[in-house]
Design an enzyme around this catalytic site. Structure first.
Site, PDB file in Angstrom:
ATOM      1  N   GLU A 108       0.817  -1.209   0.000  1.00 58.86           N
ATOM      2  CA  GLU A 108       0.000   0.000   0.000  1.00 58.86           C
ATOM      3  C   GLU A 108       0.853   1.264   0.000  1.00 58.86           C
ATOM      4  O   GLU A 108       1.879   1.347   0.673  1.00 58.86           O
ATOM      5  CB  GLU A 108      -0.903   0.005   1.230  1.00 58.86           C
ATOM      6  N   CYS A 116       3.281  -3.573  16.975  1.00 56.04           N
ATOM      7  CA  CYS A 116       2.741  -2.535  17.867  1.00 56.04           C
ATOM      8  C   CYS A 116       1.221  -2.730  17.993  1.00 56.04           C
ATOM      9  O   CYS A 116       0.549  -3.001  16.996  1.00 56.04           O
ATOM     10  CB  CYS A 116       3.035  -1.144  17.323  1.00 56.04           C
ATOM     11  N   CYS A 171      -1.317  -0.575  15.855  1.00 58.49           N
ATOM     12  CA  CYS A 171      -1.048  -0.450  14.412  1.00 58.49           C
ATOM     13  C   CYS A 171      -1.598  -1.629  13.626  1.00 58.49           C
ATOM     14  O   CYS A 171      -1.301  -2.787  13.928  1.00 58.49           O
ATOM     15  CB  CYS A 171       0.463  -0.323  14.196  1.00 58.49           C
ATOM     16  N   GLY A 213       5.544  -1.179   7.562  1.00 59.46           N
ATOM     17  CA  GLY A 213       6.888  -1.687   7.832  1.00 59.46           C
ATOM     18  C   GLY A 213       7.796  -0.747   8.593  1.00 59.46           C
ATOM     19  O   GLY A 213       7.504   0.436   8.765  1.00 59.46           O
ATOM     20  N   GLU A 214       8.889  -1.305   9.057  1.00 57.81           N
ATOM     21  CA  GLU A 214       9.898  -0.545   9.795  1.00 57.81           C
ATOM     22  C   GLU A 214      11.112  -0.362   8.866  1.00 57.81           C
ATOM     23  O   GLU A 214      11.850  -1.316   8.608  1.00 57.81           O
ATOM     24  CB  GLU A 214      10.269  -1.318  11.074  1.00 57.81           C
ATOM     25  N   SER A 246      10.396   7.466   9.433  1.00 54.85           N
ATOM     26  CA  SER A 246       9.918   7.262  10.800  1.00 54.85           C
ATOM     27  C   SER A 246      10.339   5.874  11.273  1.00 54.85           C
ATOM     28  O   SER A 246      10.231   4.895  10.536  1.00 54.85           O
ATOM     29  CB  SER A 246       8.385   7.379  10.811  1.00 54.85           C
ATOM     30  N   LEU A 262       7.360   7.655  19.442  1.00 54.21           N
ATOM     31  CA  LEU A 262       7.599   7.595  20.888  1.00 54.21           C
ATOM     32  C   LEU A 262       6.386   6.984  21.601  1.00 54.21           C
ATOM     33  O   LEU A 262       6.498   5.938  22.232  1.00 54.21           O
ATOM     34  CB  LEU A 262       7.868   9.011  21.389  1.00 54.21           C
ATOM     35  N   HIS A 263       5.264   7.665  21.524  1.00 53.07           N
ATOM     36  CA  HIS A 263       3.949   7.178  21.983  1.00 53.07           C
ATOM     37  C   HIS A 263       3.789   6.970  23.489  1.00 53.07           C
ATOM     38  O   HIS A 263       2.678   6.723  23.964  1.00 53.07           O
ATOM     39  CB  HIS A 263       3.529   5.904  21.247  1.00 53.07           C
ATOM     40  N   ASN A 322      -5.624   6.746  15.077  1.00 50.18           N
ATOM     41  CA  ASN A 322      -6.603   6.366  14.079  1.00 50.18           C
ATOM     42  C   ASN A 322      -7.162   4.993  14.457  1.00 50.18           C
ATOM     43  O   ASN A 322      -6.411   4.032  14.559  1.00 50.18           O
ATOM     44  CB  ASN A 322      -5.905   6.321  12.709  1.00 50.18           C
ATOM     45  N   CYS A 350      -1.976   4.403   7.670  1.00 46.59           N
ATOM     46  CA  CYS A 350      -1.413   3.340   8.497  1.00 46.59           C
ATOM     47  C   CYS A 350      -2.514   2.473   9.080  1.00 46.59           C
ATOM     48  O   CYS A 350      -2.435   1.267   9.078  1.00 46.59           O
ATOM     49  CB  CYS A 350      -0.611   3.929   9.650  1.00 46.59           C
TER      50      CYS A 350
HETATM   51  N1  SAH Z   1       7.503   1.531  11.495  1.00 48.36           N
HETATM   52  C1  SAH Z   1       7.733   2.922  11.505  1.00 48.36           C
HETATM   53  C2  SAH Z   1       7.155   3.644  10.312  1.00 48.36           C
HETATM   54  C3  SAH Z   1       5.786   3.249   9.859  1.00 48.36           C
HETATM   55  S1  SAH Z   1       4.481   3.630  10.950  1.00 48.36           S
HETATM   56  C4  SAH Z   1       7.274   3.542  12.799  1.00 48.36           C
HETATM   57  O1  SAH Z   1       6.595   2.862  13.568  1.00 48.36           O
HETATM   58  O2  SAH Z   1       7.616   4.689  13.056  1.00 48.36           O
HETATM   59  C5  SAH Z   1       4.323   5.375  10.706  1.00 48.36           C
HETATM   60  C6  SAH Z   1       3.627   6.111  11.833  1.00 48.36           C
HETATM   61  O3  SAH Z   1       2.242   5.740  11.941  1.00 48.36           O
HETATM   62  C7  SAH Z   1       4.246   5.820  13.189  1.00 48.36           C
HETATM   63  O4  SAH Z   1       4.459   6.979  13.934  1.00 48.36           O
HETATM   64  C8  SAH Z   1       3.196   4.950  13.810  1.00 48.36           C
HETATM   65  O5  SAH Z   1       3.295   4.972  15.169  1.00 48.36           O
HETATM   66  C9  SAH Z   1       1.919   5.565  13.284  1.00 48.36           C
HETATM   67  N2  SAH Z   1       0.730   4.735  13.468  1.00 48.36           N
HETATM   68  C10 SAH Z   1       0.632   3.397  13.494  1.00 48.36           C
HETATM   69  N3  SAH Z   1      -0.641   3.021  13.768  1.00 48.36           N
HETATM   70  C11 SAH Z   1      -1.355   4.153  13.892  1.00 48.36           C
HETATM   71  C12 SAH Z   1      -2.717   4.437  14.172  1.00 48.36           C
HETATM   72  N4  SAH Z   1      -3.588   3.464  14.384  1.00 48.36           N
HETATM   73  N5  SAH Z   1      -3.095   5.729  14.249  1.00 48.36           N
HETATM   74  C13 SAH Z   1      -2.217   6.722  14.028  1.00 48.36           C
HETATM   75  N6  SAH Z   1      -0.907   6.525  13.753  1.00 48.36           N
HETATM   76  C14 SAH Z   1      -0.493   5.246  13.699  1.00 48.36           C
HETATM   77 FE1  SF4 Z   2       4.968  -0.557  14.853  1.00 52.45          FE
HETATM   78 FE2  SF4 Z   2       5.621   0.997  12.742  1.00 52.45          FE
HETATM   79 FE3  SF4 Z   2       5.647  -1.680  12.545  1.00 52.45          FE
HETATM   80 FE4  SF4 Z   2       3.321  -0.416  12.787  1.00 52.45          FE
HETATM   81  S1  SF4 Z   2       4.737  -0.256  11.090  1.00 52.45           S
HETATM   82  S2  SF4 Z   2       3.972  -2.289  13.888  1.00 52.45           S
HETATM   83  S3  SF4 Z   2       3.892   1.274  14.122  1.00 52.45           S
HETATM   84  S4  SF4 Z   2       6.937  -0.443  13.867  1.00 52.45           S
END
Ligand code: SAH
Ligand code: SF4
Length: 360
Positions: A82, A126, A129, A174-175, A206, A230-231, A305, A346
């Site tokens: 996506e 996470c 996510c 993805g990371e 990110s 960070l969260h 979200n 996301c």
């Molecule tokens: N894996 C990396 C990059 C992809 S996620 C990371 O985690 O940073 C990109 C961003 O979307 C991150 O800040 C992540 O925390 C956020 N994200 C993931 N799930 C989300 C959700 N349900 N609502 C809002 N932001 C979200």
């Molecule tokens: Fe966590 Fe980013 Fe992977 Fe989603 S994409 S599981 S926020 S590390």
């Protein structure tokens, strides 16, 4: 798009062909070799067979957001990934970008940001996510990352809107730092003046806080923006939300970030999801302020979200939270439209992926 046979086809051709072809593919965004009219006909025919340019994809409008489109790009092995295009009316008084410097983009009516994925799924799991809940399938190659950008460039060209992709965020599935070599190859390719020529300052990556990646990025001579997810303002809550936090405690993340800032002189963005009753109390704001009050630290509050697991903090809570941080001297923004569009991307990823799995 399949261009790995390019060098084979170009064997025996004059050297300048490469530059010519790069321009056709990554500056004119041709989707058919017939458009490459200055190439000899025979070569065009060979290229059409060996290097088909079609990018198979499905485009969806993101719910309720006219100017945000999502697409599933189909890959050679039948998997799909996506990517999102966010078209924002440029508001010259309001910063949507934390480093917009001398942007050409400022002169256009719309700013186009592409959100790219770096992996299919994500192994980090996470809890908030959708991608994380999906699990991990595989890394993307740099070509597959670049293809997502080319796809949107072609779409903008087809719509004849006189616009291009201005910004790229590695915030899709993805990371990126778990796929570092392909991620950085893609950044350099996108940045290359002979190909897509998008300034590194207009790209952001990110990470969930993988310190090895932060260190590596600090060593690159690239001006790409770094954002850290960070969260939570303490390790125990962070570990509940992000299992990978057990491996990377906050103290290690801040040490790597401070080294990164020392080395690059660049600002770093911290992303903080606002999740109702989980991380949005007054105490959380106060603790966060203690961590964030440093030069070149920026904080971005992102309304969570809904992915079915938690609830989003109310607007009022977010405002109060922001006020506490502001009063404490933290540079903080709430990226309501931009942020929630990215988040929408996301948060909604897995729906389509499961749909695409069903089709196979
Ligand atoms: N894996 C990396 C990059 C992809 S996620 C990371 O985690 O940073 C990109 C961003 O979307 C991150 O800040 C992540 O925390 C956020 N994200 C993931 N799930 C989300 C959700 N349900 N609502 C809002 N932001 C979200
Ligand atoms: Fe966590 Fe980013 Fe992977 Fe989603 S994409 S599981 S926020 S590390």
């Amino acid at each position: 798009m399949k261009i790995k046979n390019l060098s084979q086809v170009l064997e025996g051709q004059p050297k300048y062909r490469y530059a010519q072809i790069n321009k056709f593919l990554f500056q004119d965004y041709i989707s058919d070799w017939d458009e490459a009219s200055s190439l000899p006909k025979k070569l065009r025919e060979e290229l059409s067979v060996a290097c088909p340019l079609e990018i198979k994809a499905e485009v969806f409008a993101a719910e309720g957001r006219q100017k945000t489109q999502r697409a599933l790009v189909y890959l050679e092995d039948g998997e799909s990934v996506e990517t999102v295009l966010i078209r924002q009316k440029a508001d010259k008084n309001k910063d949507t970008d934390y480093d917009k410097a001398d942007d050409q983009a400022d002169k256009r009516e719309y700013r186009n940001t592409v959100c790219v994925s770096s992996q299919i799924g994500c192994p980090l799991g996470c809890t908030f996510c959708a991608t994380g809940q999906l699990g991990f399938l595989r890394n993307l190659s740099s070509a597959e990352i670049v293809e997502q950008v080319v796809f949107w460039q072609r779409l903008l060209k087809a719509e004849n809107v006189q616009e291009k992709v201005d910004n790229i965020v590695f915030m899709g599935m993805g990371e990126p730092f778990l796929n570092y070599p392909e991620f950085i190859k893609a950044v350099k390719f996108i940045n290359n003046p002979e190909t897509l020529n998008i300034g590194a300052r207009r790209m952001s990556v990110s990470t969930a806080g993988l310190t090895e990646g932060i260190k590596k990025l600090a060593g690159e001579k690239l001006q790409i923006n770094l954002a850290i997810s960070l969260h939570a303002a303490n390790d125990s809550l962070r570990q509940k939300l992000m299992p990978i936090a057990k491996k990377y405690p906050l103290v290690d993340i801040f040490k790597s970030v401070d080294d990164y800032i020392k080395k690059t002189g660049r600002r770093v963005m911290f992303e903080y999801l606002m999740i109702k009753g989980i991380n949005d109390s007054q105490k959380d704001a106060e603790n966060l302020a203690l961590l964030m009050r440093k030069p070149l630290y920026l904080l971005n509050l992102i309304p969570y979200n809904d992915t079915g697991r938690f609830q989003t903090s109310s607007r009022e809570t977010i405002n109060d939270f922001k006020n506490i941080l502001e009063k404490a001297g933290v540079s903080v923004t709430v990226r309501l439209s931009f942020g929630s569009d990215i988040a929408a991307a996301c948060g909604q990823l897995h729906k389509n992926i499961s749909a695409s799995k069903g089709r196979r």
